[in-house]
Design a protein around this motif. Structure first.
Motif, PDB file in Angstrom:
ATOM      1  N   SER A 110       0.829  -1.202   0.000  1.00 35.60           N
ATOM      2  CA  SER A 110       0.000   0.000   0.000  1.00 35.60           C
ATOM      3  C   SER A 110       0.865   1.254   0.000  1.00 35.60           C
ATOM      4  O   SER A 110       0.547   2.241  -0.671  1.00 35.60           O
ATOM      5  CB  SER A 110      -0.937   0.011   1.215  1.00 35.60           C
ATOM      6  N   HIS A 111       1.976   1.233   0.761  1.00 39.48           N
ATOM      7  CA  HIS A 111       2.853   2.389   0.843  1.00 39.48           C
ATOM      8  C   HIS A 111       4.202   1.958   1.393  1.00 39.48           C
ATOM      9  O   HIS A 111       4.431   0.761   1.614  1.00 39.48           O
ATOM     10  CB  HIS A 111       2.219   3.505   1.682  1.00 39.48           C
ATOM     11  N   GLN A 185      -4.659   6.828  -3.086  1.00 39.52           N
ATOM     12  CA  GLN A 185      -5.399   7.261  -1.908  1.00 39.52           C
ATOM     13  C   GLN A 185      -4.671   8.418  -1.239  1.00 39.52           C
ATOM     14  O   GLN A 185      -3.476   8.642  -1.461  1.00 39.52           O
ATOM     15  CB  GLN A 185      -5.545   6.096  -0.914  1.00 39.52           C
ATOM     16  N   SER A 186      -5.403   9.156  -0.399  1.00 42.42           N
ATOM     17  CA  SER A 186      -4.835  10.305   0.290  1.00 42.42           C
ATOM     18  C   SER A 186      -4.060   9.845   1.518  1.00 42.42           C
ATOM     19  O   SER A 186      -4.641   9.345   2.489  1.00 42.42           O
ATOM     20  CB  SER A 186      -5.957  11.270   0.703  1.00 42.42           C
ATOM     21  N   HIS A 187      -2.740  10.016   1.473  1.00 44.92           N
ATOM     22  CA  HIS A 187      -1.866   9.621   2.583  1.00 44.92           C
ATOM     23  C   HIS A 187      -0.506  10.251   2.341  1.00 44.92           C
ATOM     24  O   HIS A 187      -0.082  10.416   1.188  1.00 44.92           O
ATOM     25  CB  HIS A 187      -1.740   8.095   2.642  1.00 44.92           C
ATOM     26  N   ASP A 190       1.813   9.209  -0.429  1.00 43.29           N
ATOM     27  CA  ASP A 190       0.894   8.430  -1.278  1.00 43.29           C
ATOM     28  C   ASP A 190       0.718   6.989  -0.786  1.00 43.29           C
ATOM     29  O   ASP A 190       1.648   6.359  -0.285  1.00 43.29           O
ATOM     30  CB  ASP A 190       1.333   8.398  -2.748  1.00 43.29           C
ATOM     31  N   SER A 191      -0.491   6.522  -0.927  1.00 46.63           N
ATOM     32  CA  SER A 191      -0.847   5.143  -0.608  1.00 46.63           C
ATOM     33  C   SER A 191      -1.773   4.651  -1.717  1.00 46.63           C
ATOM     34  O   SER A 191      -2.434   5.450  -2.392  1.00 46.63           O
ATOM     35  CB  SER A 191      -1.557   5.075   0.746  1.00 46.63           C
ATOM     36  N   TYR A 192      -1.829   3.336  -1.883  1.00 52.59           N
ATOM     37  CA  TYR A 192      -2.669   2.764  -2.928  1.00 52.59           C
ATOM     38  C   TYR A 192      -3.536   1.649  -2.353  1.00 52.59           C
ATOM     39  O   TYR A 192      -3.044   0.786  -1.616  1.00 52.59           O
ATOM     40  CB  TYR A 192      -1.804   2.231  -4.082  1.00 52.59           C
ATOM     41  N   GLY A 193      -4.812   1.703  -2.676  1.00 50.07           N
ATOM     42  CA  GLY A 193      -5.719   0.621  -2.342  1.00 50.07           C
ATOM     43  C   GLY A 193      -5.745  -0.373  -3.482  1.00 50.07           C
ATOM     44  O   GLY A 193      -5.362  -0.053  -4.619  1.00 50.07           O
ATOM     45  N   SER A 206      -8.171  -1.324   1.541  1.00 54.49           N
ATOM     46  CA  SER A 206      -8.002   0.135   1.544  1.00 54.49           C
ATOM     47  C   SER A 206      -7.493   0.582   2.902  1.00 54.49           C
ATOM     48  O   SER A 206      -8.273   0.899   3.803  1.00 54.49           O
ATOM     49  CB  SER A 206      -9.332   0.831   1.218  1.00 54.49           C
ATOM     50  N   SER A 209      -5.408   5.377   4.322  1.00 51.69           N
ATOM     51  CA  SER A 209      -6.173   6.183   3.372  1.00 51.69           C
ATOM     52  C   SER A 209      -7.096   7.130   4.132  1.00 51.69           C
ATOM     53  O   SER A 209      -7.788   6.710   5.061  1.00 51.69           O
ATOM     54  CB  SER A 209      -7.004   5.283   2.453  1.00 51.69           C
ATOM     55  N   HIS A 211     -10.255   9.120   3.640  1.00 51.95           N
ATOM     56  CA  HIS A 211     -11.430   9.354   2.791  1.00 51.95           C
ATOM     57  C   HIS A 211     -12.224  10.522   3.360  1.00 51.95           C
ATOM     58  O   HIS A 211     -12.565  10.531   4.547  1.00 51.95           O
ATOM     59  CB  HIS A 211     -12.301   8.103   2.727  1.00 51.95           C
TER      60      HIS A 211
END
Length: 317
Positions: A110-111, A185-187, A190-193, A206, A209, A211
């Motif tokens: 994810s990150h 995603q917002s982090h 950066d982070s990814y779901g 997810s 993140s 949201h």
């Protein structure tokens, strides 16, 4: 074909341990509750513990940081993140398969923060580990954290063959029998779901993140990513009050946001994940109860099933 999701680590940001005061409090609570009961054998005591005590007293949600396994019964392993829970996963693999068996591992990161580390099978010659992510510096970051003085075993001394695969967000990939799509995603950093699809079932991972319900485009994007999922593993690190006030922009979400997004996206099962390290078992259980109540009073359609992740939890789809 059945699919399984196993949670090897469920804490956020850093691992934590169950301290002696917490164990004492659990024992005291159990002793008072057992007063007058004829629990004169281990079997009777275990049955009473399982049926009568609250989970937060009889068990623990655990302290390992994020690591989740997706299992469709194949020979190759699929993981989300390499938090400290990956150590327990690695021990499980070696115990189950034996130290001589050569395995293939697919890992979706994810990150790149420090709570994501390596595990026992990385030291076994012949094993193959493929690490997938959307960060352009994925390989550089993981190699650097193995360098002295951060770690005593340099990356090049690891016995397994380790490959890095860079993914493009929004594009679907076929990996080990799964169709996988990543989303930004917002982090911080950066982070990814990840959205996993197999045999008509959908699992969304997810974590890390933030949201924001007040940003329409973000809500629409998340709802599309979560759409019709059988299971959503969701970063619910903070309360709603924390997420919109003192910890705004810290890169994490709340249980309330998770419920609202999953209701909007027609999700079947929400799992609260990435627990705040400062929260003890009772506080996590309280958040779970509050989340169940919020789902009930906000429900407009089908019931959203809600679970709270703990180290060792297995969910069959």
């Amino acid at each position: 074909m059945a699919l399984w999701v196993t949670f090897w680590g469920t804490r956020g940001s850093i691992p934590v341990s169950l301290d002696s005061a917490s164990i004492r409090d659990k024992l005291a609570h159990a002793i008072v509750a057992a007063s007058g009961k004829r629990l004169d054998t281990q079997e009777k005591a275990r049955a009473w513990v399982d049926s009568e005590l609250d989970f937060a007293v009889s068990h623990t949600f655990g302290g390992n940081s994020a690591c989740v396994q997706l299992d469709a019964g194949d020979d190759e392993y699929v993981l989300c993140d390499l938090g400290s829970g990956v150590r327990a996963f690695g021990n499980h693999v070696i115990t189950r398969d034996g130290p001589a068996k050569i395995n293939v591992f697919h890992v979706f990161q994810s990150h790149l923060h420090w709570d994501h580390i390596f595990f026992g099978p990385a030291y076994v010659p012949g094993n193959r580990i493929r690490i997938y992510g959307c960060h352009p510096n994925l390989e550089e970051a993981l190699r650097r954290q193995q360098d002295p003085p951060s770690f005593p075993v340099p990356f090049d001394r690891l016995g397994a063959t380790i490959e890095f695969v860079t993914l493009q967000p929004g594009r679907s990939y076929e990996v080990a029998g799964w169709s996988v799509t990543a989303k930004l995603q917002s982090h911080s950093g950066d982070s990814y779901g990840y959205r996993f699809v197999r045999d008509g079932r959908i699992i969304v991972y997810s974590t890390d993140s933030e949201h924001r319900l007040e940003v329409p485009d973000a809500v629409e994007g998340a709802a599309t990513f979560f759409a019709d999922a059988d299971l959503v593993i969701f970063d619910a690190m903070y309360s709603l009050a924390e997420a919109v006030s003192v910890k705004e922009d810290w890169g994490h979400s709340s249980n309330v946001v998770g419920v609202e997004l999953c209701q909007l996206a027609n999700v079947k099962h929400l799992v609260l994940f990435h627990h705040e390290p400062a929260n003890n078992d009772e506080r996590i259980a309280q958040i779970w109860r509050e989340t169940l109540r919020y789902e009930e009073i906000s429900r407009t359609g089908e019931t959203l099933r809600i679970s709270v992740a703990y180290d060792g939890l297995e969910i069959e789809l």
